[in-house]
Motif scaffolding. Structure first.
Motif, PDB file in Angstrom:
ATOM      1  N   TRP A   1       1.232  -1.106  -0.386  1.00 30.65           N
ATOM      2  CA  TRP A   1      -0.546  -0.388  -0.237  1.00 30.65           C
ATOM      3  C   TRP A   1       0.859   1.185  -0.050  1.00 30.65           C
ATOM      4  CZ3 TRP A   1      -2.058   2.844   4.757  1.00 30.65           C
ATOM      5  CH2 TRP A   1      -2.540   3.448   4.170  1.00 30.65           C
ATOM      6  N   LEU A   2       2.080   1.210   1.262  1.00 34.62           N
ATOM      7  CA  LEU A   2       2.791   2.925   0.943  1.00 34.62           C
ATOM      8  C   LEU A   2       3.507   2.315  -0.152  1.00 34.62           C
ATOM      9  CD1 LEU A   2       3.692   2.342   4.512  1.00 34.62           C
ATOM     10  CD2 LEU A   2       2.303   3.722   4.183  1.00 34.62           C
TER      11      LEU A   2
ATOM     12  N   ASP B   1       1.572   3.300  -3.260  1.00 29.21           N
ATOM     13  CA  ASP B   1       1.375   5.237  -3.283  1.00 29.21           C
ATOM     14  C   ASP B   1       2.387   5.957  -3.345  1.00 29.21           C
ATOM     15  OD1 ASP B   1      -0.545   7.194  -2.522  1.00 29.21           O
ATOM     16  OD2 ASP B   1       1.548   7.373  -0.731  1.00 29.21           O
ATOM     17  N   ALA B   2       3.501   5.325  -3.153  1.00 29.96           N
ATOM     18  CA  ALA B   2       4.898   6.738  -3.191  1.00 29.96           C
ATOM     19  C   ALA B   2       4.621   5.862  -4.884  1.00 29.96           C
ATOM     20  CB  ALA B   2       6.575   6.041  -2.071  1.00 29.96           C
TER      21      ALA B   2
END
Length: 222
Positions: A31-32, A35-36
């Motif tokens: 997820w992180l 997103d990045a």
């Protein structure tokens, strides 16, 4: 045609807690990271990609990958970075302390990552055993195994734990007791002899090294 004895069907022991934790960690990392990659600017997407290449295999190695495959003639141990084939005849003993380990006759030691030791579970089992003894030592449901391939609960296997009037044991200790029983029964068998084989998990090590090197380069370059 005769069917093989179901007692010797290969069984797999894995840690349910590790699997759940691994899935959660992978979900957060993806997820992180995604997103990045999508929203990041400059070198951020590349750093995120390198971090994912490093983190995802590491999390997989220590949570989803470990397993112990129990067969008629050998123990196959899949640890984070290695696969070890241990014929029963080559195993000297199966030891339980702060970790569960297989010691070979040549003196090598291999940790069973998929069967972790829980001191909390041991303390809980000890309290249950104390209550059982105080109440007269009656049978306690689910405290014992059902032979060398008995039920193993959170560590895989489809058999059910039997009602036992023996001492209450932590679940990982029950699994180790079952492995010791099978080792004692099969250690001298002709088909259970052979050499210990160790193979490195390059499918895990490769991405980890590549991701780590790429991440360092990106951080240095800026």
């Amino acid at each position: 045609m005769t069917t093989p004895d179901p007692q010797y069907k290969e069984r797999v022991h894995r840690s349910a807690a590790a699997i759940v934790g691994g899935v959660l960690l992978l979900g957060i990392a993806l997820w992180l990271g995604v997103d990045a990659i999508v929203a990041g600017k400059g070198s951020t997407p590349w750093r995120a990609l390198a971090a994912l290449l490093l983190v995802v295999p590491l999390v997989t190695a220590f949570t989803l990958r470990p397993a112990v495959f129990v067969g008629q003639d050998r123990l196959r141990v899949r640890n984070p970075f290695r696969i070890v084939l241990l014929p029963w005849g080559q195993i000297e003993t199966l030891r339980s302390g702060y970790s569960n380990e297989a010691l070979t006759k040549s003196g090598a030691k291999f940790q069973l990552w998929a069967i972790p030791v829980s001191l909390r579970a041991r303390n809980k089992a000890a309290r249950r055993e104390a209550r059982r003894v105080a109440q007269g030592g009656g049978p306690v449901g689910g405290s014992g195994g059902s032979g060398a391939f008995g039920g193993s609960g959170a560590f895989g296997g489809s058999g059910r734990g039997a009602v036992s009037d023996g001492p209450v044991r932590a679940e990982s200790d029950q699994v180790m007791d079952q492995l010791r029983e099978l080792h004692e029964a099969r250690g001298a068998a002709e088909s259970a002899q052979g050499e210990v084989v160790v193979r490195w998990a390059y499918e895990i090590l490769g991405p980890v090294v590549a991701g780590g090197v790429l991440l360092v380069i990106l951080l240095v370059v800026g």
